[in-house]
Design a protein around this motif. Structure first.
Motif, PDB file in Angstrom:
ATOM      1  N   ILE A  40      -6.023   5.622  -5.461  1.00 24.68           N
ATOM      2  CA  ILE A  40      -6.034   7.081  -5.368  1.00 24.68           C
ATOM      3  C   ILE A  40      -7.418   7.479  -5.497  1.00 24.68           C
ATOM      4  N   ASP A  41      -7.945   8.415  -5.206  1.00 23.36           N
ATOM      5  CA  ASP A  41      -9.362   8.909  -5.108  1.00 23.36           C
ATOM      6  C   ASP A  41      -9.546   9.916  -6.217  1.00 23.36           C
ATOM      7  N   ASP A  42     -10.224   9.390  -7.587  1.00 23.57           N
ATOM      8  CA  ASP A  42     -10.199  10.022  -8.378  1.00 23.57           C
ATOM      9  C   ASP A  42     -11.679  10.309  -9.004  1.00 23.57           C
ATOM     10  N   ASN A 102      -3.994  13.916  -9.457  1.00 25.10           N
ATOM     11  CA  ASN A 102      -4.590  13.664  -8.012  1.00 25.10           C
ATOM     12  C   ASN A 102      -3.023  13.211  -7.174  1.00 25.10           C
ATOM     13  N   ARG A 103      -3.640  13.136  -5.797  1.00 23.42           N
ATOM     14  CA  ARG A 103      -2.681  12.465  -4.803  1.00 23.42           C
ATOM     15  C   ARG A 103      -2.851  11.188  -4.440  1.00 23.42           C
ATOM     16  N   THR A 104      -1.790  10.600  -4.229  1.00 26.15           N
ATOM     17  CA  THR A 104      -1.798   9.132  -3.558  1.00 26.15           C
ATOM     18  C   THR A 104      -2.400   9.049  -2.284  1.00 26.15           C
ATOM     19  N   ASP A 105      -3.428   8.506  -1.933  1.00 27.11           N
ATOM     20  CA  ASP A 105      -3.994   8.269  -0.546  1.00 27.11           C
ATOM     21  C   ASP A 105      -3.631   7.047   0.076  1.00 27.11           C
ATOM     22  N   ALA A 106      -3.135   6.253  -0.783  1.00 25.30           N
ATOM     23  CA  ALA A 106      -2.576   5.038  -0.220  1.00 25.30           C
ATOM     24  C   ALA A 106      -1.244   4.466  -0.929  1.00 25.30           C
ATOM     25  N   ALA A 128     -10.491   0.415   4.013  1.00 27.12           N
ATOM     26  CA  ALA A 128      -9.102   0.974   3.561  1.00 27.12           C
ATOM     27  C   ALA A 128      -9.261   2.515   3.478  1.00 27.12           C
ATOM     28  N   ARG A 129     -10.426   2.959   3.787  1.00 23.03           N
ATOM     29  CA  ARG A 129     -10.586   4.685   3.705  1.00 23.03           C
ATOM     30  C   ARG A 129     -10.642   5.241   4.844  1.00 23.03           C
ATOM     31  N   THR A 130     -11.413   4.489   5.993  1.00 17.01           N
ATOM     32  CA  THR A 130     -11.777   5.069   7.226  1.00 17.01           C
ATOM     33  C   THR A 130     -10.346   5.488   8.085  1.00 17.01           C
ATOM     34  N   ARG A 131     -10.570   6.702   8.775  1.00 15.02           N
ATOM     35  CA  ARG A 131      -9.336   7.190   9.551  1.00 15.02           C
ATOM     36  C   ARG A 131      -9.712   8.012  10.451  1.00 15.02           C
ATOM     37  N   HIS A 132     -10.950   8.679  10.576  1.00 16.13           N
ATOM     38  CA  HIS A 132     -11.204   9.702  11.660  1.00 16.13           C
ATOM     39  C   HIS A 132     -11.546   9.083  12.839  1.00 16.13           C
ATOM     40  N   PRO A 134       3.026   6.470   5.140  1.00 12.77           N
ATOM     41  CA  PRO A 134       2.162   7.247   5.071  1.00 12.77           C
ATOM     42  C   PRO A 134       1.937   8.480   4.179  1.00 12.77           C
ATOM     43  N   ARG A 135       0.661   8.924   3.963  1.00 14.55           N
ATOM     44  CA  ARG A 135       0.671   9.932   2.732  1.00 14.55           C
ATOM     45  C   ARG A 135       1.455  11.387   3.090  1.00 14.55           C
ATOM     46  N   ASP A 136       1.382  11.747   4.547  1.00 11.45           N
ATOM     47  CA  ASP A 136       1.969  12.791   4.880  1.00 11.45           C
ATOM     48  C   ASP A 136       3.401  12.928   5.182  1.00 11.45           C
ATOM     49  N   ARG A 174      -4.352  -1.101   8.047  1.00 11.65           N
ATOM     50  CA  ARG A 174      -5.635  -1.671   7.462  1.00 11.65           C
ATOM     51  C   ARG A 174      -5.338  -1.866   6.025  1.00 11.65           C
ATOM     52  N   GLN A 175      -4.981  -0.974   5.444  1.00 14.32           N
ATOM     53  CA  GLN A 175      -4.550  -1.068   3.916  1.00 14.32           C
ATOM     54  C   GLN A 175      -3.664  -2.286   3.589  1.00 14.32           C
ATOM     55  N   LYS A 176      -2.724  -2.476   4.548  1.00 17.67           N
ATOM     56  CA  LYS A 176      -1.697  -3.678   4.615  1.00 17.67           C
ATOM     57  C   LYS A 176      -2.563  -4.834   4.639  1.00 17.67           C
ATOM     58  N   MET A 233      -3.072   4.081  11.376  1.00 12.35           N
ATOM     59  CA  MET A 233      -3.859   3.029  11.414  1.00 12.35           C
ATOM     60  C   MET A 233      -4.374   2.828  10.078  1.00 12.35           C
ATOM     61  N   ARG A 234      -4.720   3.752   9.399  1.00 13.90           N
ATOM     62  CA  ARG A 234      -5.456   3.295   8.171  1.00 13.90           C
ATOM     63  C   ARG A 234      -4.300   2.442   7.278  1.00 13.90           C
ATOM     64  N   GLY A 235      -3.258   2.977   7.454  1.00  9.19           N
ATOM     65  CA  GLY A 235      -2.073   2.407   6.507  1.00  9.19           C
ATOM     66  C   GLY A 235      -2.053   0.723   7.076  1.00  9.19           C
ATOM     67  N   HIS A 282     -17.187  13.150  -8.956  1.00  9.43           N
ATOM     68  CA  HIS A 282     -17.887  13.977  -8.480  1.00  9.43           C
ATOM     69  C   HIS A 282     -16.837  15.203  -7.571  1.00  9.43           C
ATOM     70  N   ARG A 283     -15.715  14.665  -7.155  1.00  9.38           N
ATOM     71  CA  ARG A 283     -15.131  15.575  -6.468  1.00  9.38           C
ATOM     72  C   ARG A 283     -13.913  16.069  -7.309  1.00  9.38           C
ATOM     73  N   LYS A 284     -13.461  15.462  -8.341  1.00  7.26           N
ATOM     74  CA  LYS A 284     -12.218  15.672  -9.170  1.00  7.26           C
ATOM     75  C   LYS A 284     -12.371  16.163 -10.402  1.00  7.26           C
ATOM     76  N   GLY A 285     -13.566  16.075 -10.939  1.00 10.23           N
ATOM     77  CA  GLY A 285     -13.876  16.206 -12.483  1.00 10.23           C
ATOM     78  C   GLY A 285     -13.475  15.185 -13.144  1.00 10.23           C
TER      79      GLY A 285
HETATM   80  C1  C30 Z   1      -1.228 -11.072  -6.638  1.00 15.34           C
HETATM   81  C2  C30 Z   1       0.521 -10.794  -6.547  1.00 15.34           C
HETATM   82  C3  C30 Z   1       1.301 -12.001  -6.284  1.00 15.34           C
HETATM   83  C4  C30 Z   1       0.882  -9.507  -6.738  1.00 15.34           C
HETATM   84  C5  C30 Z   1       0.085  -8.302  -7.143  1.00 15.34           C
HETATM   85  C6  C30 Z   1       0.288  -7.205  -6.508  1.00 15.34           C
HETATM   86  C7  C30 Z   1      -0.748  -6.819  -5.489  1.00 15.34           C
HETATM   87  C8  C30 Z   1      -1.189  -7.322  -4.395  1.00 15.34           C
HETATM   88  C9  C30 Z   1      -1.834  -5.792  -5.994  1.00 15.34           C
HETATM   89  C10 C30 Z   1      -3.303  -5.574  -5.187  1.00 15.34           C
HETATM   90  C11 C30 Z   1      -3.823  -4.273  -5.822  1.00 15.34           C
HETATM   91  C12 C30 Z   1      -4.688  -3.584  -5.175  1.00 15.34           C
HETATM   92  C13 C30 Z   1      -6.229  -3.468  -5.559  1.00 15.34           C
HETATM   93  C14 C30 Z   1      -4.652  -3.138  -3.867  1.00 15.34           C
HETATM   94  C15 C30 Z   1      -5.427  -2.433  -2.884  1.00 15.34           C
HETATM   95  C16 C30 Z   1      -4.715  -0.909  -2.623  1.00 15.34           C
HETATM   96  C17 C30 Z   1      -5.575  -0.371  -1.517  1.00 15.34           C
HETATM   97  C18 C30 Z   1      -5.374  -0.752  -0.268  1.00 15.34           C
HETATM   98  C19 C30 Z   1      -6.182   0.662  -1.825  1.00 15.34           C
HETATM   99  C20 C30 Z   1      -6.938   1.749  -0.897  1.00 15.34           C
HETATM  100  C21 C30 Z   1      -8.332   2.229  -1.313  1.00 15.34           C
HETATM  101  C22 C30 Z   1      -8.010   3.267  -2.703  1.00 15.34           C
HETATM  102  C23 C30 Z   1      -8.636   2.525  -4.014  1.00 15.34           C
HETATM  103  C24 C30 Z   1      -7.686   4.385  -2.614  1.00 15.34           C
HETATM  104  C25 C30 Z   1      -7.585   5.429  -1.253  1.00 15.34           C
HETATM  105  C26 C30 Z   1      -8.657   5.786  -0.513  1.00 15.34           C
HETATM  106  C27 C30 Z   1      -8.088   6.646   0.696  1.00 15.34           C
HETATM  107  C28 C30 Z   1      -7.109   5.865   1.672  1.00 15.34           C
HETATM  108  C29 C30 Z   1      -8.682   7.674   1.024  1.00 15.34           C
HETATM  109  C30 C30 Z   1      -9.604   8.363   0.139  1.00 15.34           C
HETATM  110  C31 C30 Z   1      -9.814  13.415   1.511  1.00 15.34           C
HETATM  111  C32 C30 Z   1      -7.667  13.306   0.122  1.00 15.34           C
HETATM  112  C33 C30 Z   1      -6.572  13.638  -0.170  1.00 15.34           C
HETATM  113  C34 C30 Z   1      -8.447  13.257  -1.077  1.00 15.34           C
HETATM  114  C35 C30 Z   1      -9.850  12.864  -0.756  1.00 15.34           C
HETATM  115  C36 C30 Z   1     -10.330  13.325   0.171  1.00 15.34           C
HETATM  116  C37 C30 Z   1     -12.938  13.621   0.491  1.00 15.34           C
HETATM  117  C38 C30 Z   1     -14.217  12.941   0.739  1.00 15.34           C
HETATM  118  N1  C30 Z   1     -11.593  13.126   0.553  1.00 15.34           N
HETATM  119  O1  C30 Z   1     -10.100   9.587   0.472  1.00 15.34           O
HETATM  120  O2  C30 Z   1     -11.773   8.419   2.196  1.00 15.34           O
HETATM  121  O3  C30 Z   1     -12.264  10.491   1.592  1.00 15.34           O
HETATM  122  O4  C30 Z   1     -10.451  10.153   3.128  1.00 15.34           O
HETATM  123  O5  C30 Z   1     -10.542  12.403   4.148  1.00 15.34           O
HETATM  124  O6  C30 Z   1      -8.519  11.055   4.103  1.00 15.34           O
HETATM  125  O7  C30 Z   1      -9.644  12.106   2.102  1.00 15.34           O
HETATM  126  O8  C30 Z   1      -8.055  14.017   1.082  1.00 15.34           O
HETATM  127  O9  C30 Z   1      -6.355  15.324  -0.469  1.00 15.34           O
HETATM  128  O10 C30 Z   1      -8.119  12.425  -2.402  1.00 15.34           O
HETATM  129  O11 C30 Z   1     -10.600  12.888  -2.048  1.00 15.34           O
HETATM  130  O12 C30 Z   1     -12.927  14.752  -0.051  1.00 15.34           O
HETATM  131  P1  C30 Z   1     -11.317   9.576   1.844  1.00 15.34           P
HETATM  132  P2  C30 Z   1      -9.680  11.298   3.140  1.00 15.34           P
END
Ligand code: C30
Length: 288
Positions: A37-39, A52-56, A174-178, A75-77, A188-190, A184-186, A42-45
């Protein structure tokens, strides 16, 4: 008696309604829903995760006898039924409507398998985790230019190739998608989740790991107990095979809104494969 600020039970209680008995990650097969989640303040207060939405969104199943993991990125959509809502909607909105509880219910409803555990992280938790691991190894398919965690445009550049990414680079990856797409971002997250599991087998210092779980505090929430998380570390070391599954679908527009329309057959196939991997046979007491 160690505990963790991150620990937060789901409102359904310890066990999924699709389970007859509670699952012990120390000895049973189990599933985990990983939500990113992106929380950013500066964006979300100051709301934190709420609203918030789940982005991943990644669902992983763990099979103890096979020592294997399977995972699928949703995929989030994705256009899905969200229990209790009148109309189908994007799966990412389940969290905005009803938090992690409704997100878990929605994923259970989609695949018809129990979601036993969840791990929900924001940017800061992600950075803390990857930092503690000392980075993660991934194969970068093409050059990435992305903003950093503070949204400074172009702050991160990653050249293609197999390499070790630091925390900021891993977040950018993990974030990049443009340059391509959310699908494809999904993928990369895997790759990142797989790299985190592999890297955690290298953890030599249990106290350091325990400290991480304490320090991650409000930036992460999970219904794993502190004890579960220590047991998981041992489990991760035994895992030999991690398989990534792909949910098929097509881009679509409904009332001029973009959705990802999931292929029904693909949803069923993946549900069946995860069910088999969990050796999940039964229904619990789900009443809807
Ligand atoms: C060890 C064992 C045996 C088991 C335990 C289980 C395990 C393995 C646990 C692992 C735990 C972890 C840490 C896993 C990592 C999970 C991953 C891959 C997380 C990804 C990164 C993350 C913390 C959040 C998601 C970030 C993403 C994908 C996008 C963020 C716009 C959105 C929706 C808004 C967002 C807004 C702007 C600038 N952005 O957003 O990069 O800015 O991309 O443009 O698509 O997002 O829209 O409305 O939320 O703010 O305004 P972005 P965007």
């Amino acid at each position: 008696n160690a505990s963790s600020k991150a620990q937060e039970t789901l409102s359904r209680g310890e066990k999924s309604q699709l389970r007859m008995n509670e699952v012990d990650p120390g000895k049973d097969n189990f599933s985990v829903l990983i939500a990113g989640i992106d929380d950013s303040k500066h964006r979300k207060g100051e709301k934190g995760f709420e609203g918030n939405r789940t982005d991943a969104l990644i669902l992983a199943t763990f099979n103890r006898d096979q020592k294997s993991v399977k995972m699928v990125s949703i995929p989030r959509d994705s256009y899905v039924t969200i229990p209790g809502r009148m109309n189908k909607d994007k799966i990412t909105h389940a969290h905005a409507f009803g938090g992690i509880d409704l997100t878990v219910d929605t994923v259970e409803h989609l695949f018809n398998i129990p979601v036993d555990y969840y791990v929900r992280v924001n940017f800061d938790a992600f950075l803390q985790i990857v930092d503690t691991l000392g980075g993660v190894d991934v194969d970068v398919k093409k050059k990435i230019v992305e903003q950093d965690s503070q949204d400074r445009p172009g702050a991160i550049t990653i050249e293609p190739g197999q390499q070790r990414l630091n925390a900021e680079q891993a977040l950018a990856f993990a974030r990049t998608r443009h340059a391509d797409s959310d699908i494809m971002r999904g993928d990369r997250q895997k790759q990142i989740v797989e790299a985190i599991i592999k890297e955690s087998t290298q953890i030599k210092s249990i106290p350091k790991y325990g400290k991480l779980i304490e320090n991650v505090g409000d930036n992460m929430s999970t219904n794993f107990t502190f004890g579960n998380m220590l047991a998981l570390l041992k489990y991760a070391k035994s895992v030999g095979d991690i398989e990534s599954l792909k949910l098929e679908g097509t881009d679509t527009r409904i009332n001029n809104i973009y959705y990802y329309s999931l292929n029904e057959q693909s949803v069923q196939n993946i549900g069946a494969r995860l069910k088999e991997h969990l050796a999940y046979t039964g229904s619990g007491t789900q009443d809807s």
